[in-house]
Design a protein around this motif. Structure first.
Motif, PDB file in Angstrom:
ATOM      1  N   THR A   1      -2.461   4.432  -8.547  1.00 36.56           N
ATOM      2  CA  THR A   1      -2.500   4.410  -7.082  1.00 36.56           C
ATOM      3  C   THR A   1      -1.300   5.197  -6.564  1.00 36.56           C
ATOM      4  OG1 THR A   1      -1.430   2.230  -7.208  1.00 36.56           O
ATOM      5  CG2 THR A   1      -3.766   2.264  -6.727  1.00 36.56           C
TER       6      THR A   1
ATOM      7  N   GLY B   1     -11.246   6.243  -4.938  1.00 40.47           N
ATOM      8  CA  GLY B   1     -11.352   6.235  -3.480  1.00 40.47           C
ATOM      9  C   GLY B   1     -10.171   7.007  -2.901  1.00 40.47           C
ATOM     10  N   ILE B   2     -10.420   7.647  -1.783  1.00 37.96           N
ATOM     11  CA  ILE B   2      -9.395   8.501  -1.166  1.00 37.96           C
ATOM     12  C   ILE B   2      -9.274   8.129   0.305  1.00 37.96           C
ATOM     13  CG2 ILE B   2      -8.829  10.907  -0.575  1.00 37.96           C
ATOM     14  CD1 ILE B   2     -10.545  11.666  -3.101  1.00 37.96           C
TER      15      ILE B   2
ATOM     16  N   GLY C   1      -3.912  -2.748  -1.013  1.00 41.74           N
ATOM     17  CA  GLY C   1      -4.428  -1.377  -0.935  1.00 41.74           C
ATOM     18  C   GLY C   1      -5.466  -1.256   0.169  1.00 41.74           C
ATOM     19  N   ARG C   2      -5.340  -0.208   0.968  1.00 38.74           N
ATOM     20  CA  ARG C   2      -6.272  -0.017   2.089  1.00 38.74           C
ATOM     21  C   ARG C   2      -7.279   1.070   1.756  1.00 38.74           C
ATOM     22  NH1 ARG C   2      -4.322   2.298   6.196  1.00 38.74           N
ATOM     23  NH2 ARG C   2      -2.226   2.884   5.559  1.00 38.74           N
TER      24      ARG C   2
ATOM     25  N   SER D   1       0.861  -1.187   0.000  1.00 37.10           N
ATOM     26  CA  SER D   1       0.000   0.000   0.000  1.00 37.10           C
ATOM     27  C   SER D   1       0.896   1.235   0.000  1.00 37.10           C
ATOM     28  CB  SER D   1      -0.868  -0.033   1.271  1.00 37.10           C
ATOM     29  OG  SER D   1      -1.114   1.279   1.746  1.00 37.10           O
TER      30      SER D   1
ATOM     31  N   GLY E   1      -3.971   9.399   0.221  1.00 39.64           N
ATOM     32  CA  GLY E   1      -3.871   8.258  -0.703  1.00 39.64           C
ATOM     33  C   GLY E   1      -5.029   8.284  -1.689  1.00 39.64           C
ATOM     34  N   ILE E   2      -4.698   8.119  -2.961  1.00 35.90           N
ATOM     35  CA  ILE E   2      -5.735   8.184  -4.000  1.00 35.90           C
ATOM     36  C   ILE E   2      -5.629   6.965  -4.910  1.00 35.90           C
ATOM     37  CG2 ILE E   2      -6.612   9.521  -5.977  1.00 35.90           C
ATOM     38  CD1 ILE E   2      -5.630  12.056  -4.595  1.00 35.90           C
ATOM     39  N   GLY E   3      -6.743   6.307  -5.106  1.00 34.72           N
ATOM     40  CA  GLY E   3      -6.802   5.182  -6.039  1.00 34.72           C
ATOM     41  C   GLY E   3      -7.825   5.510  -7.113  1.00 34.72           C
TER      42      GLY E   3
ATOM     43  N   ASN F   1       0.079   4.181   0.920  1.00 30.07           N
ATOM     44  CA  ASN F   1      -0.103   4.910   2.189  1.00 30.07           C
ATOM     45  C   ASN F   1       0.774   4.311   3.282  1.00 30.07           C
ATOM     46  OD1 ASN F   1      -2.118   6.542   1.059  1.00 30.07           O
ATOM     47  ND2 ASN F   1      -3.294   6.549   2.968  1.00 30.07           N
TER      48      ASN F   1
ATOM     49  N   GLN G   1      -0.569  -2.281  -6.413  1.00 30.31           N
ATOM     50  CA  GLN G   1      -0.676  -2.430  -4.962  1.00 30.31           C
ATOM     51  C   GLN G   1      -1.237  -3.807  -4.664  1.00 30.31           C
ATOM     52  OE1 GLN G   1      -1.591   1.638  -2.595  1.00 30.31           O
ATOM     53  NE2 GLN G   1      -3.314   0.639  -3.497  1.00 30.31           N
TER      54      GLN G   1
ATOM     55  N   THR H   1       0.204   8.128  -3.278  1.00 37.04           N
ATOM     56  CA  THR H   1       0.015   8.819  -2.000  1.00 37.04           C
ATOM     57  C   THR H   1       0.856  10.083  -1.994  1.00 37.04           C
ATOM     58  OG1 THR H   1      -0.373   6.737  -0.846  1.00 37.04           O
ATOM     59  CG2 THR H   1       0.325   8.596   0.500  1.00 37.04           C
TER      60      THR H   1
ATOM     61  N   LYS I   1     -18.537   3.938  -8.422  1.00 41.06           N
ATOM     62  CA  LYS I   1     -17.331   4.538  -7.843  1.00 41.06           C
ATOM     63  C   LYS I   1     -16.144   4.352  -8.785  1.00 41.06           C
ATOM     64  CE  LYS I   1     -14.550   3.967  -3.619  1.00 41.06           C
ATOM     65  NZ  LYS I   1     -14.646   3.665  -2.181  1.00 41.06           N
TER      66      LYS I   1
HETATM   67  C1  BTN Z   1     -11.745   3.897  -0.020  1.00 44.95           C
HETATM   68  O1  BTN Z   1     -12.359   3.712  -1.053  1.00 44.95           O
HETATM   69  O2  BTN Z   1     -12.205   3.560   1.093  1.00 44.95           O
HETATM   70  C2  BTN Z   1     -10.396   4.579  -0.090  1.00 44.95           C
HETATM   71  C3  BTN Z   1      -9.462   3.868  -1.032  1.00 44.95           C
HETATM   72  C4  BTN Z   1      -8.109   4.515  -1.104  1.00 44.95           C
HETATM   73  C5  BTN Z   1      -7.162   3.745  -1.992  1.00 44.95           C
HETATM   74  C6  BTN Z   1      -5.846   4.431  -2.168  1.00 44.95           C
HETATM   75  S1  BTN Z   1      -4.851   3.652  -3.383  1.00 44.95           S
HETATM   76  C7  BTN Z   1      -3.458   4.558  -2.896  1.00 44.95           C
HETATM   77  C8  BTN Z   1      -3.494   4.634  -1.398  1.00 44.95           C
HETATM   78  N1  BTN Z   1      -2.869   3.461  -0.807  1.00 44.95           N
HETATM   79  C9  BTN Z   1      -3.754   2.720  -0.121  1.00 44.95           C
HETATM   80  O3  BTN Z   1      -3.475   1.654   0.467  1.00 44.95           O
HETATM   81  N2  BTN Z   1      -4.964   3.269  -0.161  1.00 44.95           N
HETATM   82  C10 BTN Z   1      -4.955   4.503  -0.934  1.00 44.95           C
END
Ligand code: BTN
Length: 260
Positions: free
Chosen positions: A71, A129-130, A55-56, A28, A145-147, A30, A52, A73, A126
């Motif tokens: 992906t 996600g951020i 990814g969280r 990840s 963090g932005i995906g 982040n 990733q 951060t 969607k």
């Molecule tokens: C969500 O939808 O709840 C938020 C998702 C965020 C994903 C991005 S990808 C880059 C960064 N690294 C992560 O592990 N998460 C964020």
């Protein structure tokens, strides 16, 4: 399909980013940033990854990773933009607003909206996600963090995700340069961050105009209770306001499901 290469040194010329690290694969971005705070380059610093593996997302969410997605951060100091501490919680909304702005030119003819607190939706699905995090060790920084699903078709995603998410490829039928999209997102992010100190009411008004939830019947789970009601939009603190059977209630955090 070969993965398009991101020329990250040009990002430092055309955007406000001062240092870039691009990884082939990481669990990840982040987590990587949080674990390497001291050794990252000058801020605003960007760490991206082509893939990733863990990814969280917010709360218990995970972020589905696939080749072709974007992906990354950002590590930045709100102080650099004269953003006062009491406005930090609003940054989460403001990053969503910036991503929306940055995406518009690639998605003509589509409705791009914001699902509180900071998911970006296109039509009813969607696309981005951020995840914003802070760190007690370095209180002056925020980790953003932005995906974003760009060239990764959702056809390759697990079923539950296929139904609720989309990608730029799926929406437009063509591949997009991840570098061009990333540059556009970073430029609009800088625009929005610079406007926060003097133009917050206007930014909140823009956010409200594009709220995906206003007027819909929703339920919100703030990890203690689940409450249903009609969404009235956001207030000036960025809280989500619901008209429930027992009156208006405001939530500062939570996970939202649309009921209708
Ligand atoms: C969500 O939808 O709840 C938020 C998702 C965020 C994903 C991005 S990808 C880059 C960064 N690294 C992560 O592990 N998460 C964020």
């Amino acid at each position: 399909m070969p993965l398009d290469v991101i020329n990250y040194s040009s990002l430092q010329v055309s955007t406000f980013i001062k240092s870039v690290e691009w990884l082939v694969e990481v669990d990840s971005t982040n987590t990587y940033v949080l674990q390497n705070l001291k050794s990252l380059g000058a801020s605003p610093a960007l760490v991206g990854a082509d893939l990733q593996t863990g990814g969280r997302g917010r709360g218990k969410n995970q972020w589905w990773g696939a080749e072709g997605s974007l992906t990354f951060t950002l590590l930045l100091q709100p102080n650099e933009f004269n953003i006062q501490v009491q406005h930090w919680p609003l940054m989460s909304l403001m990053v969503g607003l910036a991503v929306r702005e940055g995406l518009l030119k690639f998605l003509d003819h589509h409705q791009v909206s914001l699902k509180w607190p900071n998911d970006v939706y296109v039509d009813d699905k969607k696309i981005c996600g951020i995840l914003i995090e802070t760190t007690p060790a370095q209180r002056e920084f925020v980790v953003i963090g932005i995906g974003l699903n760009i060239n990764n078709s959702l056809q390759a995603a697990p079923l539950g995700i296929q139904e609720s998410a989309s990608s730029m490829l799926d929406l437009t039928g063509c591949l997009h340069s991840r570098e061009e999209v990333l540059t556009s997102l970073l430029q609009s992010l800088e625009d929005v961050l610079v406007r926060i100190p003097a133009h917050l009411p206007q930014l909140l008004a823009e956010w409200r105009q594009h709220c995906f939830l206003t007027g819909k019947r929703i339920s919100i789970d703030d990890s203690q209770h689940e409450v249903a009601g009609q969404c009235l939009g956001i207030d000036d603190d960025g809280g989500l306001v619901l008209q429930t059977e027992s009156g208006q209630r405001k939530f500062l955090a939570g996970s939202v499901t649309v009921l209708e």
